[in-house]
Design an enzyme around this catalytic site. Structure first.
Site, PDB file in Angstrom:
ATOM      1  N   GLY A  67      53.962  77.454   9.271  1.00  0.00           N
ATOM      2  CA  GLY A  67      53.050  76.394   8.850  1.00  0.00           C
ATOM      3  C   GLY A  67      53.473  75.782   7.530  1.00  0.00           C
ATOM      4  O   GLY A  67      52.644  75.501   6.661  1.00  0.00           O
ATOM      5  N   ALA A  68      54.783  75.539   7.377  1.00  0.00           N
ATOM      6  CA  ALA A  68      55.331  75.177   6.065  1.00  0.00           C
ATOM      7  C   ALA A  68      55.502  73.678   5.852  1.00  0.00           C
ATOM      8  O   ALA A  68      56.026  73.267   4.820  1.00  0.00           O
ATOM      9  CB  ALA A  68      56.683  75.868   5.865  1.00  0.00           C
ATOM     10  N   SER A  69      55.059  72.852   6.783  1.00  0.00           N
ATOM     11  CA  SER A  69      55.288  71.413   6.626  1.00  0.00           C
ATOM     12  C   SER A  69      54.287  70.756   5.687  1.00  0.00           C
ATOM     13  O   SER A  69      54.520  69.653   5.199  1.00  0.00           O
ATOM     14  CB  SER A  69      55.259  70.710   7.993  1.00  0.00           C
ATOM     15  OG  SER A  69      53.985  70.856   8.596  1.00  0.00           O
ATOM     16  N   ASN A 111      29.374  81.876   7.170  1.00  0.00           N
ATOM     17  CA  ASN A 111      28.167  81.093   6.923  1.00  0.00           C
ATOM     18  C   ASN A 111      27.973  80.064   8.024  1.00  0.00           C
ATOM     19  O   ASN A 111      28.843  79.898   8.890  1.00  0.00           O
ATOM     20  CB  ASN A 111      28.243  80.402   5.548  1.00  0.00           C
ATOM     21  CG  ASN A 111      29.552  79.644   5.359  1.00  0.00           C
ATOM     22  OD1 ASN A 111      30.056  79.029   6.292  1.00  0.00           O
ATOM     23  ND2 ASN A 111      30.109  79.692   4.162  1.00  0.00           N
ATOM     24  N   TYR A 157      35.567  79.857  12.901  1.00  0.00           N
ATOM     25  CA  TYR A 157      36.723  80.060  12.032  1.00  0.00           C
ATOM     26  C   TYR A 157      36.668  81.444  11.388  1.00  0.00           C
ATOM     27  O   TYR A 157      37.669  82.180  11.382  1.00  0.00           O
ATOM     28  CB  TYR A 157      36.748  78.974  10.953  1.00  0.00           C
ATOM     29  CG  TYR A 157      37.835  79.153   9.929  1.00  0.00           C
ATOM     30  CD1 TYR A 157      39.176  79.090  10.284  1.00  0.00           C
ATOM     31  CD2 TYR A 157      37.523  79.380   8.591  1.00  0.00           C
ATOM     32  CE1 TYR A 157      40.172  79.253   9.334  1.00  0.00           C
ATOM     33  CE2 TYR A 157      38.511  79.541   7.639  1.00  0.00           C
ATOM     34  CZ  TYR A 157      39.839  79.481   8.013  1.00  0.00           C
ATOM     35  OH  TYR A 157      40.829  79.658   7.069  1.00  0.00           O
ATOM     36  N   LYS A 193      39.259  84.808  11.408  1.00  0.00           N
ATOM     37  CA  LYS A 193      39.802  85.410  10.194  1.00  0.00           C
ATOM     38  C   LYS A 193      39.294  86.842   9.987  1.00  0.00           C
ATOM     39  O   LYS A 193      40.030  87.687   9.466  1.00  0.00           O
ATOM     40  CB  LYS A 193      39.475  84.541   8.977  1.00  0.00           C
ATOM     41  CG  LYS A 193      40.243  83.232   8.940  1.00  0.00           C
ATOM     42  CD  LYS A 193      41.757  83.467   8.889  1.00  0.00           C
ATOM     43  CE  LYS A 193      42.526  82.179   8.637  1.00  0.00           C
ATOM     44  NZ  LYS A 193      44.000  82.403   8.578  1.00  0.00           N
TER      45      LYS A 193
END
Length: 271
Positions: free
Chosen positions: A9-11, A142, A148, A152
């Site tokens: 995910g380096a872009s 929350n 999401y 995680k």
């Protein structure tokens, strides 16, 4: 040549800043994204210490192929930064089953794919560091963040146990839990909202969307500073297993710990 870093995910966003910070520190960086051109747009053409490769982390065979290519070229991967991911932001009932599964496919199973490809090489060398970019949302959930956070929370549980399995082989783990960072994470390139209209939630969702719109670009956390901290921690022989970054993240995490202490005490009182 320094250490060999593989960053997913380096872009753009935090991944780009980590790749740049590692490169500036003299390391050799293999920067990946779904499009190698996206990485080259961010960093320019390849050179002796910076290499762009295409990798969609949900493709386990592609992950194996990229890792094999990196090991063949450089002989090792010293630091893996599992950064690629995105956010489904919105109320749980407004998401289709497919959207929820996609969130886990990328954030959890994609992250696992890359680790599964890299770890055998680290175990063989009895050396390596896995940096997993989680979130304070992996500790605290929350309204509007349930899906999401669920992905995680799963990443946190997996890596917490996996790290203990790897420790006897000299492979270290660092879970990074940032608060809100000034990246494009909350815009439409990285975030997605639910598609099911439920009138009961209409007012709350409107308020939540307004919060996200206002926060986007105004987040308190500096991604360049976090990237520098990660690179510094990677150079330490005894890096912490967790790094909570940002005043907001530390406040939310501390409040969660305090809440859990109270609830544990209350559970004991009730037998």
């Amino acid at each position: 040549m320094g250490k060999i870093w593989l960053v997913t995910g380096a872009s753009r966003g935090l991944g780009r800043e980590i790749a740049r910070a590692a490169f500036d520190a003299g390391e050799t960086v293999v920067a990946t994204a779904r499009s190698a051109d996206g990485v080259r747009d961010a960093f320019g053409s390849d050179n002796d210490r910076l290499h762009a490769l295409a990798l969609d982390i949900v493709d386990s065979e592609a992950a194996k192929s990229v890792v094999a290519e990196v090991v063949a070229r450089f002989g090792a991967i010293d630091v893996l930064v599992n950064n690629a991911g995105y956010a489904e932001l919105g109320f749980f009932e407004t998401f289709t089953d497919a959207a929820v599964r996609r969130q886990f496919e990328v954030n959890l199973f994609g992250t696992m794919n890359v680790a599964r490809a890299v770890v055998p090489h680290m175990r063989e060398r009895r050396s390596g560091l896995i940096v997993t970019i989680s979130s304070v949302s992996g500790l605290v959930s929350n309204a509007g963040g349930a899906v999401y956070s669920a992905s995680k929370f799963a990443v946190e549980g997996w890596m917490e146990g996996f790290a203990q399995e790897l420790a006897p082989f000299g492979v270290r783990s660092l879970l990074v839990e940032p608060g809100m960072l000034r990246t494009d994470f909350m815009d439409q390139k990285s975030a997605s909202f639910g598609s099911i209209d439920i009138p009961d939630y209409a007012e709350a969702i409107a308020q939540y969307r307004a919060f996200v719109k206002e926060a986007n670009g105004n987040q308190p956390g500096d991604p360049k500073l976090l990237a520098a901290r990660i690179v510094a921690l990677a150079s330490q022989g005894e890096a912490p297993s967790r790094f909570v970054f940002g005043d907001d993240a530390r406040q939310w995490a501390s409040a969660k710990v305090d809440q859990m202490r109270r609830e544990i005490a209350q559970s004991a009182d009730r037998g």
